[in-house]
Design an enzyme around this catalytic site. Structure first.
Site, mmCIF file in Angstrom:
data_model
loop_
_atom_site.group_PDB
_atom_site.id
_atom_site.type_symbol
_atom_site.label_atom_id
_atom_site.label_comp_id
_atom_site.label_asym_id
_atom_site.label_seq_id
_atom_site.Cartn_x
_atom_site.Cartn_y
_atom_site.Cartn_z
ATOM 1 N N LYS A 76 0.800 -1.237 0.000
ATOM 2 C CA LYS A 76 0.000 0.000 0.000
ATOM 3 C C LYS A 76 0.836 1.291 0.000
ATOM 4 O O LYS A 76 0.570 2.193 -0.804
ATOM 5 C CB LYS A 76 -0.962 -0.001 1.186
ATOM 6 C CG LYS A 76 -2.038 -1.085 1.108
ATOM 7 C CD LYS A 76 -2.839 -1.182 2.394
ATOM 8 C CE LYS A 76 -3.938 -2.237 2.300
ATOM 9 N NZ LYS A 76 -4.624 -2.468 3.603
ATOM 10 N N TYR A 250 -2.554 0.396 11.474
ATOM 11 C CA TYR A 250 -4.007 0.421 11.760
ATOM 12 C C TYR A 250 -4.339 0.787 13.208
ATOM 13 O O TYR A 250 -3.803 1.741 13.760
ATOM 14 C CB TYR A 250 -4.615 -0.940 11.447
ATOM 15 C CG TYR A 250 -4.206 -1.491 10.124
ATOM 16 C CD1 TYR A 250 -3.508 -2.695 10.018
ATOM 17 C CD2 TYR A 250 -4.478 -0.810 8.952
ATOM 18 C CE1 TYR A 250 -3.114 -3.197 8.784
ATOM 19 C CE2 TYR A 250 -4.074 -1.300 7.714
ATOM 20 C CZ TYR A 250 -3.415 -2.500 7.651
ATOM 21 O OH TYR A 250 -3.016 -2.992 6.447
HETATM 22 O O1 DON Z 1 -7.112 -6.958 1.361
HETATM 23 C C1 DON Z 1 -6.745 -7.787 2.132
HETATM 24 O O2 DON Z 1 -7.425 -8.203 2.996
HETATM 25 C C2 DON Z 1 -5.362 -8.298 1.962
HETATM 26 N N1 DON Z 1 -4.983 -8.355 0.606
HETATM 27 C C3 DON Z 1 -4.351 -7.375 2.633
HETATM 28 C C4 DON Z 1 -4.634 -7.154 4.051
HETATM 29 C C5 DON Z 1 -3.432 -6.952 4.886
HETATM 30 O O3 DON Z 1 -2.348 -7.281 4.530
HETATM 31 C C6 DON Z 1 -3.627 -6.342 6.217
HETATM 32 N N2 DON Z 1 -2.445 -6.148 6.922
HETATM 33 N N3 DON Z 1 -2.116 -6.396 8.005
#
Ligand code: DON
Length: 618
Positions: A76, A250
């Site tokens: 991201k 987060y």
């Molecule tokens: O969108 C999602 O849920 C996953 N591709 C990425 C989420 C993620 O890596 C959250 N991080 N801690």
């Protein structure tokens, strides 16, 4: 372990520390591998790798540092950077905010009025950011994302098709978010396009080593320390790191900054990327996650690293170290140009008008303020201030501005500011050159070495001597080696010397050649030079009319200790060693006179070199 000649390969303290981390946290069994994306459940729960990459390209790695896994949310910040490159700050800010949501990564955190995602680190913001990536087609847009991620990693990355399909086929929550964003017109096209880009960016395969290098690239103002390639313009790095600090972890972001204090980003495949700006990138990989979706071992390793290595970016110890390494004047430091006794005396009396400031470190606002305050305190009309930047790693925009203003202010006060070793800082040089053009009459004076800057200042001071003093060619009688010789001895000497001339740039003798004659400089300048490892010739001393060189021929013969080159067209006399030796029988007084003067010259050189060594030590 020893190499071919028995040298023992010392294990590095950092490497040993990482090994201890691996052992210490390898025993932790808390947390669970992510399963909501089915393919991720196949990860080995015991996989564990740690890697640190420094901005000068050194990599320390331990454990499963090369084990491949998917980057997930760690993609991201990099895609956010690409959106900034493609759309500019204002358009991106209008599409996605920079406020921490305090919610989980997959929460539908949208601004109540505009529907814009609160920040680019939560899924909603990341999907919006992906939609801003330019390209002729979805395939082209993903290719640009993959290329940029590869520039950060310093190697060509690829897509984990199985994870991509797994996420695409189960990404219903993200799909819901995508349609919400389309509903609020944050996404301007079919949400499936941005969603598919997002699923692909999350499924790019990396290793823990890649993460550390991606972090080191951001720490190095967007330039990959190993490849030297630019992954993002330095102007965007602050924006990327800012959202990583406030939103990267987060609903754990506050505690993360409190306990660890590094811009960071985690991913559900078990990766954590952390960055100390200007210094290093950290990559940790362990698939067991805590309730917030952060790697359990990853958080623990970063906590220990930050505490033990004092990495917290708000640590007071990070305030500008002593920016001024030394302050000297021409009274104690001179150029490598040999001066006649009269010249040296003239400079002794006026040396206080030239001050030399040696700065060090990375110059930001605080450091430049210290320099400006100090330099402007000690200088007056008709004086010179040399700012030597040999030990300066960088001069940022704020510091460049302050130093330029300092130059203007000094000029008004009649002081000339000169830079040496600034060529190593192209960004700063460009700034000065551009700013000087706009400032009528402000001359930008830079020299490749402090020695040359000192030489220039000396010649400025010496130009104040009454006209005619020290100019033109010097006969035998005026030679340093002939001081105190009788007219008879001079007449004898004149019979034995040979007139020689050399063109500018010509080597008069080379290192290692037999030391078979001594030279009396009639006109022109010669320099003793040594070849540096990079092939450049470094000046050790410069002699002018009336001075001698090659005196070793009179002392022990032997071989030449350095090269001597004609800096200008040179006229001189040479006296061969053979003839000089024979003087002992025929004209002993002449020989003694010459030898006495040669020893005085050599001890003068020894004295200057001692001064330089002491100056280096100080
Ligand atoms: O969108 C999602 O849920 C996953 N591709 C990425 C989420 C993620 O890596 C959250 N991080 N801690």
């Amino acid at each position: 372990m020893s190499d071919a000649i028995g040298r023992v390969a010392l294990s590095s303290p950092v490497g040993e520390y990482l090994a201890r981390m691996l052992q210490k946290h390898g025993a932790v069994r808390d947390g669970a591998v992510a399963t909501y994306i089915p393919e991720l459940a196949k990860a080995g729960p015991e996989w564990f790798g740690i890697c640190i990459a420094t901005v000068d390209g050194h990599v320390y790695e331990m454990g499963d540092s090369q084990q491949a896994f998917t980057i997930q949310s760690i993609s991201k910040p990099f895609v956010y950077g690409l959106a900034l490159e493609d759309c500019g700050r204002e358009r991106v800010l209008a599409t996605v905010g920079v406020e921490p949501s305090g919610d989980a990564f997959n929460s539908v955190s949208l601004a109540p009025d505009t529907g814009t995602p609160l920040n680019p680190m939560i899924n909603a913001g990341a999907i919006a950011a992906a939609s801003l990536v330019a390209g002729h087609s979805p395939g082209d847009r993903f290719e640009r994302i993959l290329t940029v991620l590869s520039l950060y990693a310093g190697r060509r990355l690829d897509l984990d098709e199985a994870v991509y399909r797994s996420e695409r086929d189960t990404g219903h929550r993200n799909r819901a978010i995508g349609h919400m964003l389309r509903n609020f017109n944050v996404l301007k096209e079919d949400p499936e396009i941005a969603l598919d880009l997002y699923f692909r960016q999350c499924s790019v395969r990396v290793s823990c080593r890649d993460l550390a290098l991606m972090g080191a690239t951001l720490a190095n103002a967007g330039v990959n320390p190993l490849t030297g390639e630019v992954a993002v313009r330095s102007g965007h790095v602050e924006s990327i790191l800012s959202v990583m600090v406030t939103c990267g972890m987060y609903d754990y972001a506050g505690e993360w900054v409190y306990r660890i204090g590094l811009p960071a980003k985690s991913g559900v495949a078990g990766g954590i990327l952390a960055i100390l700006p200007g210094q290093l990138g950290i990559g940790v990989f362990s698939p067991r996650l805590d309730a917030r979706g952060n790697s359990v071992r990853g958080v623990k390793v970063c906590e220990d690293l930050s505490r033990d290595m004092n990495l917290h970016f708000l640590s007071p110890s990070r305030v500008a170290a002593a920016v001024m390494r030394s302050r000297r004047s021409l009274a104690t430091v001179r150029s490598k140009r040999r001066r006649s006794t009269a010249e040296a005396r003239f400079l002794d009396e006026r040396g206080h008008r030239v001050r030399i400031y040696e700065a060090q470190g990375a110059l930001g606002f605080a450091a430049a303020e210290v320099i400006a305050r100090e330099v402007s305190t000690h200088t007056g009309p008709d004086s010179f201030a040399i700012l030597d930047l040999k030990r300066v790693a960088d001069v940022d925009g704020a510091a460049s501005h302050i130093l330029f203003d300092l130059q203007r202010a000094l000029r008004t006060a009649g002081t000339t500011l000169i830079y040496s070793n600034a060529q190593r800082l192209p960004r700063f040089m460009r700034y000065l050159a551009e700013a000087s053009v706009q400032q009528a009459g402000l001359r930008l004076l830079t020299f490749p070495e402090l020695d040359r800057a000192l030489d220039w200042c000396e010649s400025q001071l010496l130009s104040e001597r009454p006209k005619g003093e020290g100019a033109g060619s010097v006969g035998l009688a005026g030679q340093q080696l002939c001081e105190g010789l009788s007219a008879d001895d001079l007449a004898v000497l004149e019979r034995f010397v040979t007139k020689e001339s050399f063109a500018q740039g010509e080597f008069i003798f080379r290192m290692g050649a037999p030391s078979d004659c001594v030279y009396f400089l009639m006109s022109g300048e010669v320099s003793v030079v040594a070849e540096m490892p990079d092939g450049r010739l470094r000046r050790l001393s410069t002699s002018s009319a009336g001075m001698s060189f090659g005196e070793t021929a009179m002392i022990d013969g032997g071989v030449r200790g350095a090269d001597v080159v004609a800096e200008t067209r040179v006229e001189c006399w040479s006296l061969s060693r053979v003839v000089f030796e024979e003087l002992e029988n025929s004209y002993p007084a002449l020989k003694i006179g010459l030898l006495r003067n040669a020893l005085r010259v050599v001890s003068g050189i020894a004295g200057r070199l001692t001064g330089e060594v002491l100056a280096l030590e100080s």
